[in-house]
Design a protein around this motif. Structure first.
Motif, short mmCIF file in Angstrom:
data_model
loop_
_atom_site.label_atom_id
_atom_site.label_comp_id
_atom_site.label_asym_id
_atom_site.label_seq_id
_atom_site.Cartn_x
_atom_site.Cartn_y
_atom_site.Cartn_z
N PRO A 1 5.15 4.09 0.80
CA PRO A 1 6.61 4.16 0.96
C PRO A 1 7.25 5.00 -0.14
N ALA A 2 8.38 5.64 0.21
CA ALA A 2 9.12 6.46 -0.78
C ALA A 2 9.75 5.56 -1.82
N VAL A 3 9.77 6.04 -3.07
CA VAL A 3 10.38 5.30 -4.17
C VAL A 3 11.50 6.16 -4.75
N ASN A 4 12.73 5.64 -4.73
CA ASN A 4 13.87 6.36 -5.28
C ASN A 4 13.97 6.12 -6.78
N CYS A 5 14.46 7.10 -7.48
CA CYS A 5 14.62 6.99 -8.94
C CYS A 5 15.74 6.01 -9.26
N THR A 6 15.55 5.21 -10.29
CA THR A 6 16.59 4.33 -10.81
C THR A 6 16.68 4.53 -12.31
N THR B 1 12.76 3.79 -13.18
CA THR B 1 11.69 4.07 -12.22
C THR B 1 11.81 5.51 -11.76
N ALA C 1 11.20 8.82 -9.40
CA ALA C 1 11.06 9.04 -7.96
C ALA C 1 9.61 9.34 -7.63
N ALA C 2 9.16 8.86 -6.46
CA ALA C 2 7.78 9.09 -6.03
C ALA C 2 7.71 9.12 -4.52
N ASN C 3 6.69 9.80 -4.02
CA ASN C 3 6.42 9.86 -2.58
C ASN C 3 7.62 10.38 -1.78
N GLY D 1 10.79 10.28 -2.74
CA GLY D 1 12.02 9.52 -2.98
C GLY D 1 13.09 10.38 -3.63
N CYS E 1 16.79 10.89 -9.70
CA CYS E 1 18.02 10.45 -10.38
C CYS E 1 18.98 11.62 -10.52
#
Length: 202
Positions: free
Chosen positions: A72-77, A103, A105-107, A109, A112
């Motif tokens: 799953p996509a991971v959004n930057c926080t 966090t 961004a990955a995949n 996502g 920031c």
């Protein structure tokens, strides 16, 4: 009939075709299914009745690759730190804060909006510093007596004092009156009044 021998030289050797495939290209997807290709190149063409290559020169093969499911996509926080202590207690200083990524961004996502480590500055404590030994001074506008309507009102300017319809104002008070009623030391503004007051210089 006479028969003569001809072309008695030895026949050239038979040459079979040789060739090979290139390495597979990099898959065009890291997950979820992609494709990769390879190309056949003829090294030596067949000659003198030799055997042909099984594939034509430049022929391309394609195959599927990386068929596993994508994570799953991971959004930057991230967030800003608290403002630092101002560099001055008065007279104008600077305070800063820093953005930290919690966090990445990955995949695929969303990244920031602010890069990690970004520093933001702001002015602070811009009030004037007090002078040692002097009490704070509060400046306020003078309290003026109520002014009568300016229609047909005589304004007399003499020696720094102003008399409006019998009300005598000092020079300091007149400065406040000028600010509040648009009166200068030489004339009185009439708009939006229908008639101008009479100005008498004495």
């Amino acid at each position: 009939v006479q028969t003569l021998a001809c072309n008695t030289q030895a026949c050239p050797a038979t040459v079979n075709c040789t060739g090979s495939w290139s390495n597979w290209s990099t898959c065009n997807a890291t997950c979820g299914g992609g494709t990769q290709t390879r190309t056949y190149s003829v090294t030596s063409a067949a000659a003198n009745g030799g055997q042909a290559c099984p594939y034509s020169n430049g022929q391309v093969q394609t195959r599927a690759c990386n068929m596993q499911e994508c994570p799953p996509a991971v959004n930057c926080t991230g967030s800003w730190s608290s403002w630092s202590v101002c560099t001055a207690e008065c007279g104008g200083g600077v305070q800063t804060r820093t953005y930290t990524t919690t966090t990445a961004a990955a995949n695929g996502g969303i990244p920031c909006a602010v890069p990690a480590g970004t520093v933001e500055s702001s002015f602070c404590n811009t009030q004037v510093c007090a002078v040692a030994g002097l009490a704070p001074v509060t400046v306020s506008k003078p309290v003026l007596p109520p002014l009568p309507p300016l229609n047909d009102t005589h304004i007399v300017v003499k020696g720094g004092n102003v008399t409006i319809a019998g009300v005598k104002l000092g020079a300091q008070a007149f400065a406040g009156a000028a600010e509040s009623s648009n009166i200068t030391d030489k004339a009185a503004a009439c708009q939006p009044l229908p008639r101008c007051p009479h100005l008498v210089l004495a």
